[in-house]
Scaffold this motif. Structure first.
Motif, mmCIF file in Angstrom:
data_model
loop_
_atom_site.group_PDB
_atom_site.id
_atom_site.type_symbol
_atom_site.label_atom_id
_atom_site.label_comp_id
_atom_site.label_asym_id
_atom_site.label_seq_id
_atom_site.Cartn_x
_atom_site.Cartn_y
_atom_site.Cartn_z
ATOM 1 N N GLY A 170 0.823 -1.203 0.000
ATOM 2 C CA GLY A 170 0.000 0.000 0.000
ATOM 3 C C GLY A 170 0.852 1.245 0.000
ATOM 4 N N LEU A 171 0.227 2.381 0.359
ATOM 5 C CA LEU A 171 0.910 3.670 0.368
ATOM 6 C C LEU A 171 0.480 4.441 1.605
ATOM 7 C CD1 LEU A 171 0.266 4.624 -3.364
ATOM 8 C CD2 LEU A 171 2.475 3.966 -2.385
ATOM 9 N N ASP A 172 1.444 5.127 2.233
ATOM 10 C CA ASP A 172 1.094 5.963 3.378
ATOM 11 C C ASP A 172 0.647 7.346 2.889
ATOM 12 O OD1 ASP A 172 3.365 7.512 2.833
ATOM 13 O OD2 ASP A 172 4.506 6.745 4.552
ATOM 14 N N ILE A 173 0.391 8.235 3.824
ATOM 15 C CA ILE A 173 -0.142 9.559 3.499
ATOM 16 C C ILE A 173 0.810 10.355 2.605
ATOM 17 C CG2 ILE A 173 0.739 10.739 5.577
ATOM 18 C CD1 ILE A 173 -2.887 11.088 4.498
ATOM 19 N N ASN A 174 2.116 10.023 2.667
ATOM 20 C CA ASN A 174 3.114 10.698 1.819
ATOM 21 C C ASN A 174 3.392 9.923 0.534
ATOM 22 O OD1 ASN A 174 3.576 12.796 3.760
ATOM 23 N ND2 ASN A 174 4.635 11.255 4.981
ATOM 24 N N GLN A 175 2.529 8.925 0.240
ATOM 25 C CA GLN A 175 2.657 8.080 -0.960
ATOM 26 C C GLN A 175 3.947 7.263 -0.956
ATOM 27 O OE1 GLN A 175 -0.289 8.007 -2.965
ATOM 28 N NE2 GLN A 175 -0.736 9.059 -1.046
ATOM 29 N N PRO A 223 -4.028 -9.975 9.545
ATOM 30 C CA PRO A 223 -3.220 -9.185 8.605
ATOM 31 C C PRO A 223 -3.600 -7.703 8.661
ATOM 32 C CG PRO A 223 -4.970 -10.319 7.411
ATOM 33 C CD PRO A 223 -5.106 -10.720 8.867
ATOM 34 N N THR A 224 -2.613 -6.839 8.395
ATOM 35 C CA THR A 224 -2.816 -5.397 8.486
ATOM 36 C C THR A 224 -1.719 -4.670 7.714
ATOM 37 O OG1 THR A 224 -3.224 -3.603 10.075
ATOM 38 C CG2 THR A 224 -1.437 -5.134 10.619
ATOM 39 N N SER A 225 -1.809 -3.347 7.641
ATOM 40 C CA SER A 225 -0.733 -2.562 7.039
ATOM 41 C C SER A 225 0.466 -2.524 7.976
ATOM 42 C CB SER A 225 -1.185 -1.124 6.783
ATOM 43 O OG SER A 225 -2.049 -1.067 5.677
ATOM 44 N N LEU A 226 1.651 -2.598 7.391
ATOM 45 C CA LEU A 226 2.888 -2.478 8.159
ATOM 46 C C LEU A 226 3.627 -1.249 7.646
ATOM 47 C CD1 LEU A 226 5.381 -5.334 8.969
ATOM 48 C CD2 LEU A 226 6.162 -3.068 8.355
ATOM 49 N N TYR A 227 3.896 -0.325 8.564
ATOM 50 C CA TYR A 227 4.619 0.897 8.225
ATOM 51 C C TYR A 227 6.070 0.738 8.662
ATOM 52 C CZ TYR A 227 -0.053 2.837 7.738
ATOM 53 O OH TYR A 227 -1.347 3.074 7.340
ATOM 54 N N PRO A 228 7.033 1.044 7.781
ATOM 55 C CA PRO A 228 8.435 0.900 8.179
ATOM 56 C C PRO A 228 8.706 1.611 9.504
ATOM 57 C CG PRO A 228 8.290 1.382 5.835
ATOM 58 C CD PRO A 228 6.894 1.503 6.389
ATOM 59 N N HIS A 279 -8.185 4.944 2.358
ATOM 60 C CA HIS A 279 -8.802 5.535 3.551
ATOM 61 C C HIS A 279 -7.950 6.731 3.977
ATOM 62 C CE1 HIS A 279 -11.081 5.540 7.403
ATOM 63 N NE2 HIS A 279 -9.977 6.125 7.817
ATOM 64 N N GLY A 280 -8.545 7.902 3.992
ATOM 65 C CA GLY A 280 -7.830 9.088 4.459
ATOM 66 C C GLY A 280 -6.535 9.364 3.720
ATOM 67 N N GLY A 281 -6.535 9.106 2.417
ATOM 68 C CA GLY A 281 -5.346 9.389 1.614
ATOM 69 C C GLY A 281 -4.286 8.305 1.673
#
Length: 175
Positions: free
Chosen positions: A41-46, A63-68, A136-138
């Motif tokens: 996926g992509l975070d708010i900063n793409q 399962p879920t999103s994993l942010y570095p 969701h929310g960008g």
């Protein structure tokens, strides 16, 4: 009665398959993003995010999103965000082209995924969870889909610090 991941893994028909035959595998997540991690996926900063999973006590592996850099994962359950750093793993593949996202709706899921192999993202009690994602929310965020549960096949994910459910999303399959 509590439900533990390994009880389900061992009862699951796919348990004995070697990961190499599946085209994807879950690596222990230690804070570093491995080179073979599958961008999910992509975070708010793409910037790319990944697909993680963690053990939610008494519920299963979600399962879920994993942010570095994150130290615990946000898991969708009981209409809230649940935090866990137990058994954190990250979805990896030796061939990123072996996985793809397919647009679907909860109603069309059985038709759209007929004959295809869904990526197994975890377990909740006795249900196998697949991996889906939605904007969701960008952000493009990942969550859980109980693909084997007709009539209950929305995408459940954490957004705005609570569990959300949508009927239209993308689901991760093996090519």
């Amino acid at each position: 009665m509590s439900h533990h991941c390994h009880d389900h893994c061992h009862q699951h028909p796919d348990h004995d398959h070697h990961p190499a035959t599946e085209g994807y595998y879950w690596r222990d997540y230690t804070g570093e993003i491995p080179e073979d991690a599958f961008p999910g996926g992509l975070d708010i900063n793409q910037k790319p995010t990944y697909i993680g999973q963690a053990d939610l006590k008494g519920v299963g592996v979600i399962p879920t999103s994993l942010y570095p850099g994150q130290l615990s994962m946000k898991l969708a359950c009981d209409w809230k965000a649940n935090y866990s750093n137990n058994g954190m793993k990250i979805l990896c593949t030796s061939d990123p082209n072996s996985l793809s996202w397919v647009s679907t709706t909860a109603a069309d899921l059985p038709l759209i995924t007929a004959g295809k192999k869904l990526v197994i993202g975890g377990f909740q009690h006795t249900d196998t969870l697949n991996v889906g994602r939605v904007m969701h929310g960008g952000e493009l965020v990942a969550g859980k889909v109980a693909g084997g549960m007709p009539g209950n096949t929305g995408l459940y994910y954490v957004g705005s610090e609570k569990e959300n459910c949508v009927a239209s999303y993308q689901i991760l399959i093996q090519n």
